[in-house]
Scaffold this active site. Sequence first.
Site, PDB file in Angstrom:
ATOM      1  N   CYS A  96       0.777  -1.246   0.000  1.00  0.00           N
ATOM      2  CA  CYS A  96       0.000   0.000   0.000  1.00  0.00           C
ATOM      3  C   CYS A  96       0.805   1.290   0.000  1.00  0.00           C
ATOM      4  O   CYS A  96       0.732   2.080  -0.945  1.00  0.00           O
ATOM      5  CB  CYS A  96      -0.928   0.003   1.214  1.00  0.00           C
ATOM      6  SG  CYS A  96      -2.120  -1.351   1.232  1.00  0.00           S
ATOM      7  N   HIS A 152      -3.030   6.526   4.182  1.00  0.00           N
ATOM      8  CA  HIS A 152      -1.942   5.586   4.471  1.00  0.00           C
ATOM      9  C   HIS A 152      -0.551   6.128   4.117  1.00  0.00           C
ATOM     10  O   HIS A 152       0.322   5.399   3.653  1.00  0.00           O
ATOM     11  CB  HIS A 152      -2.174   4.241   3.766  1.00  0.00           C
ATOM     12  CG  HIS A 152      -1.528   3.100   4.492  1.00  0.00           C
ATOM     13  ND1 HIS A 152      -1.517   1.809   4.017  1.00  0.00           N
ATOM     14  CD2 HIS A 152      -0.861   3.059   5.670  1.00  0.00           C
ATOM     15  CE1 HIS A 152      -0.884   1.022   4.865  1.00  0.00           C
ATOM     16  NE2 HIS A 152      -0.477   1.772   5.879  1.00  0.00           N
TER      17      HIS A 152
END
Length: 574
Positions: A96, A152
């Site tokens: 990610c 994130h």
Amino acid sequence: MAVYALTGFSLVSLLSFGYMSWDWMKPSLVADVATDPMEKSLPPTFTRPPHIIFILTDDQGYHDIGYHGSDIQTPTLDRLAAEGVKLENYYIQPICTPSRSQLITGRYQIHTGLQHSIIRPRQPNCLPLDQVTLPQKLQEAGYSTHMVGKWHLGFYKKECLPTRRGFDTFLGSLTGNVDYYTYDNCDGPDVCGYDLHEGEDVAWDQSGKYSTFLYAQRVSKILASHSPKEPIFIYVAFQAVHTPLQSPKEYIYRYRSMGNVARRKYAAMVTCMDEAVKNITWALKKYGYYENSVMVFSTDNGGQTFSGGSNWPLRGRKGTYWEGGVRGIGFVHSPLIKRKRRTSWALVHITDWYPTLVSLARGNLSNVQGLDGYDVWPAISEGKESPRTEILHNIDPLYNHAKYGSLEDGFGIWNTAVQASIRVGEWKLLTGDPGYSDWIPPQTLTNFPGSWWNLERLTDGLRKSVWLFNITADPYERYDLSEQRPDVVRTLLMRLVHYNRTAIPVRYPAENPRAHPDFNGGAWGPWASEDDGEDWEGGRESLKSRNKKKKKCKICKLRSFFRKLNTRLMSNRI
């Protein structure tokens, strides 16, 4: 090489059944909303900067889209891709944070210090503050910028937040993994907190709304309140289809015939996300943006195979440097494309979107030094050759070193125990431990997972630390040519040496207990002051001493518990 075949199936038959039977013109629900008569006119020229919608999905596997032969229904994505340009030589990162950081900065992760793992919730770490981000460059070009979805990229202090990194508005989560309804995220036992934010505030009032629907609705609201005469950039980073596997019941019902429960839930989430994209497309047309818009669709990494995802027929999965971890689904849909309805094999990497989109926006790149991305719009729109000839997948000096790697195996110029991967032309080199290396077919054959993830397993790689593949001729990485072509291995190792000389130190600080949500009213959020550095060791007082200052919200926690319990009960019934 030891090969284990699944009973009743051969590799050839599965390949021909899936990958070789793509339906490139599969009809979709988008056709239902294509009512604007102007759609049949000739492509308009760039009279003003285009509206840019960038859609990023989370953990969607390479196989998990209709036009790649999937059993999952994605009519909207199929139609948008068929009418635009499909990117079939498109690369992302295996996890990610690296993909998101490279999208936002246009730089390889070795040039931002994020080359190891992800940014974890309790780390005093975030996207380096000296980096000028993509939305900041678009703001300079006169764009209104908005982010919806998963960030994130760190949040330990306010300067790290999306609204401080170039976005005018933000609705979404800061961490990497939240409940789709309650927005709770646990980073270990008893380290749980709420993670849905509106701007820089906690969005407690949005709890209970399924995130995929919530995010699509927010995009529509943004478009409705903005003028199509002014350029807009919307970054839609869906949480879907990352775990936990949660979906509204009506979507799961469509896949009730699927034997594998994880695959069934995962498929429902993908189809739900597809309909969310349909609603966004409809809003672009309804509010007058579509004719001057560019929609980019990208996955962030390979699918997680033990959570329902499939990268078939590619090798590997999320978290690995095999093609199944780094080759992404990507396409561009826009009335502004000169050569539509085609497939592009131009080499494209996620870092390329930064210069490509800033150039489309008529922004200024002359004051941005050290970009690793290229402007690939001529390759996408006109079918010209890609300016990119190589991709550094990564060099991670902190990842567990391969047991059998050595400097000697690297011709004395590279320690092959170090995890690294690079693509140069048609050649791809991997060193160290590239990660789980099996080929895994779609998980629809049975309800027992152990019978589908051993279709084919290699056992001769256990003592290796160098692999070489001709990706053009062998996209499934079946034939290691490292021993036959040591000259190519040496050449690519030299490229790794070159890149490694430009790498900055890894940013991966120890977790800080001050980040515990209980210190922040029960929610994840910034916890360090503006003056605190990344090695800050303050705020280590016990939770007990802080109980009077924090908002416990016992009712919220109880409500969250029963909502999760109800979701699990419903899932078990379906």
